[in-house]
Design an enzyme around this catalytic site. Sequence first.
Site, PDB file in Angstrom:
ATOM      1  N   ASN A   9       0.869  -1.183   0.000  1.00 44.67           N
ATOM      2  CA  ASN A   9       0.000   0.000   0.000  1.00 44.67           C
ATOM      3  C   ASN A   9       0.904   1.230   0.000  1.00 44.67           C
ATOM      4  O   ASN A   9       1.513   1.559   1.021  1.00 44.67           O
ATOM      5  CB  ASN A   9      -0.879  -0.042   1.264  1.00 44.67           C
ATOM      6  CG  ASN A   9      -1.691   1.231   1.453  1.00 44.67           C
ATOM      7  OD1 ASN A   9      -1.794   2.067   0.552  1.00 44.67           O
ATOM      8  ND2 ASN A   9      -2.269   1.393   2.637  1.00 44.67           N
ATOM      9  N   TRP A  10       0.985   1.883  -1.151  1.00 41.21           N
ATOM     10  CA  TRP A  10       1.915   3.016  -1.285  1.00 41.21           C
ATOM     11  C   TRP A  10       1.359   4.290  -0.633  1.00 41.21           C
ATOM     12  O   TRP A  10       2.054   5.288  -0.533  1.00 41.21           O
ATOM     13  CB  TRP A  10       2.225   3.287  -2.759  1.00 41.21           C
ATOM     14  CG  TRP A  10       2.973   2.177  -3.449  1.00 41.21           C
ATOM     15  CD1 TRP A  10       3.326   0.957  -2.925  1.00 41.21           C
ATOM     16  CD2 TRP A  10       3.462   2.171  -4.802  1.00 41.21           C
ATOM     17  NE1 TRP A  10       3.994   0.206  -3.869  1.00 41.21           N
ATOM     18  CE2 TRP A  10       4.091   0.934  -5.027  1.00 41.21           C
ATOM     19  CE3 TRP A  10       3.417   3.096  -5.857  1.00 41.21           C
ATOM     20  CZ2 TRP A  10       4.682   0.596  -6.244  1.00 41.21           C
ATOM     21  CZ3 TRP A  10       4.001   2.767  -7.086  1.00 41.21           C
ATOM     22  CH2 TRP A  10       4.625   1.529  -7.269  1.00 41.21           C
ATOM     23  N   LYS A  11       0.097   4.261  -0.247  1.00 39.90           N
ATOM     24  CA  LYS A  11      -0.567   5.422   0.378  1.00 39.90           C
ATOM     25  C   LYS A  11      -0.394   6.669  -0.504  1.00 39.90           C
ATOM     26  O   LYS A  11      -0.343   6.554  -1.713  1.00 39.90           O
ATOM     27  CB  LYS A  11      -0.030   5.626   1.797  1.00 39.90           C
ATOM     28  CG  LYS A  11      -0.077   4.352   2.635  1.00 39.90           C
ATOM     29  CD  LYS A  11       0.106   4.607   4.099  1.00 39.90           C
ATOM     30  CE  LYS A  11       0.169   3.284   4.837  1.00 39.90           C
ATOM     31  NZ  LYS A  11       0.156   3.399   6.264  1.00 39.90           N
ATOM     32  N   GLU A  97      -6.691   4.323   8.107  1.00 40.24           N
ATOM     33  CA  GLU A  97      -6.521   5.768   7.862  1.00 40.24           C
ATOM     34  C   GLU A  97      -7.787   6.361   7.243  1.00 40.24           C
ATOM     35  O   GLU A  97      -8.133   7.506   7.504  1.00 40.24           O
ATOM     36  CB  GLU A  97      -5.282   6.002   6.968  1.00 40.24           C
ATOM     37  CG  GLU A  97      -4.002   5.775   7.758  1.00 40.24           C
ATOM     38  CD  GLU A  97      -2.825   5.264   6.948  1.00 40.24           C
ATOM     39  OE1 GLU A  97      -2.847   5.380   5.712  1.00 40.24           O
ATOM     40  OE2 GLU A  97      -1.875   4.734   7.565  1.00 40.24           O
ATOM     41  N   GLU A 167      -5.285  -5.473  10.561  1.00 34.53           N
ATOM     42  CA  GLU A 167      -4.282  -4.431  10.771  1.00 34.53           C
ATOM     43  C   GLU A 167      -4.534  -3.732  12.105  1.00 34.53           C
ATOM     44  O   GLU A 167      -5.329  -2.781  12.161  1.00 34.53           O
ATOM     45  CB  GLU A 167      -4.353  -3.401   9.650  1.00 34.53           C
ATOM     46  CG  GLU A 167      -4.058  -3.963   8.282  1.00 34.53           C
ATOM     47  CD  GLU A 167      -3.419  -2.917   7.376  1.00 34.53           C
ATOM     48  OE1 GLU A 167      -2.320  -3.153   6.898  1.00 34.53           O
ATOM     49  OE2 GLU A 167      -4.021  -1.844   7.190  1.00 34.53           O
ATOM     50  N   GLY A 173       2.713   1.684  10.926  1.00 39.85           N
ATOM     51  CA  GLY A 173       3.688   2.772  10.827  1.00 39.85           C
ATOM     52  C   GLY A 173       4.410   3.089  12.120  1.00 39.85           C
ATOM     53  O   GLY A 173       5.061   4.128  12.239  1.00 39.85           O
ATOM     54  N   SER A 213       3.663  -2.667  10.372  1.00 45.52           N
ATOM     55  CA  SER A 213       5.122  -2.708  10.564  1.00 45.52           C
ATOM     56  C   SER A 213       5.745  -4.031  10.097  1.00 45.52           C
ATOM     57  O   SER A 213       6.661  -4.560  10.744  1.00 45.52           O
ATOM     58  CB  SER A 213       5.482  -2.414  12.019  1.00 45.52           C
ATOM     59  OG  SER A 213       5.084  -1.086  12.349  1.00 45.52           O
ATOM     60  N   GLY A 234       2.859  -1.309   4.312  1.00 50.62           N
ATOM     61  CA  GLY A 234       2.860   0.131   4.023  1.00 50.62           C
ATOM     62  C   GLY A 234       4.266   0.613   3.757  1.00 50.62           C
ATOM     63  O   GLY A 234       4.801   0.478   2.644  1.00 50.62           O
ATOM     64  N   GLY A 235       4.922   1.166   4.778  1.00 42.76           N
ATOM     65  CA  GLY A 235       6.244   1.793   4.631  1.00 42.76           C
ATOM     66  C   GLY A 235       7.255   0.973   3.852  1.00 42.76           C
ATOM     67  O   GLY A 235       7.943   1.500   2.962  1.00 42.76           O
TER      68      GLY A 235
END
Length: 251
Positions: A9-11, A97, A167, A173, A213, A234-235
Site C-alpha cells: 500500500n503506497w498510500k 486511515e 491491521e 507505521g 510494521s 505500508g512503509g
Amino acid sequence: MRKIIIAGNWKMNKTIPESIELANLLKRSLYDTSEVEIVICPPFTSLSDVGEVIMDSNIKLGAQDVHWEKEGAFTGEVSCAMLKSAGCVYVIIGHSERRQYFTETNGTVNKKAKAVLKEGLRPIVCVGENLEERKKGRAFEIVKDHIVNSLSGIPNEDMLKVTIAYEPVWAIGTGVNATKDEAEEMHKYIRGLLTEMYDKELAGEVRIQYGGSVKPDNIRELISEPDVDGALVGGASLKADSFTDIVKNCL
Ligand code: PEP
C-alpha cells in the site's frame, strides 16, 4: 491450500515518474516469485501507468479506495469501473486511515465491498482495533464488529474473492508489529467468525493478511503461523529492496 498474498500500500506517496520507476524495479526483482501473489497499490494518479509497466508480469495492480456508486455527481471520487479500466484487480477497502480521517464506517465499507465484487474486482477488507481498544481488552469485540458489519450480505460465492487484512492500528507505521502469537490469535478468531457466518470449508479458503510494521526480518515468522496468509505492507513497500525481500522471505 491458501496462496500467500503480499500487497504493498503506497498510500499518498510517489508521483507518476516515481511510481513507474518503482514498478519497473519490482517487475525485474520479482519476476521469479510466482508462488506468492504480489499486489501493488499506487495512488490513483499512477494506476494506469503502473498497470502498463506490470501488465506482463506476475505483479497485480490494486487501488487504495473506491466509491460504491457506479457514476455521477460525486466530485473527487473514483468508481469500480474506472479502477477496472486502469487495470486493477484488487481494491483496499476500510483502511484504518480512511476510517480515522475520512469517516469510513462499516456501512460504507460494506457498500464498497459489494460494489467491488459486482464489478468483478477483489476487495481487501481491512479490520483492526486501535491501541486504546486493545488496552481496554476490546480488540476482539472491535474486530468482530468490523468483520460482521463490513461483510454483511456478501454471499458465499463472492466471499471467496475477498481477502481480509487484520491491521491493528497500533502497529501501523509504528515499527511495533504484532507478535506472531498476537497475529495468529486474532486471525484464528477471524476465521472462527467466518465459520459462523459462512461455513468451515469457505472460512478455510479465505485469506487473512496481517498488516502493521511488516519488514523483511519479521515476515517469515508471521507467515509461519497457520492462519496468517500474507501481509499488507505500508512503509516497507515504498522501496524496491525491502518489498522484494519481504516477498522473497515468503518463499
Ligand atoms: C498499512 O498502512 O497498511 C501498513 C501496514 O503500514 P506499515 O506497514 O507502514 O505499518
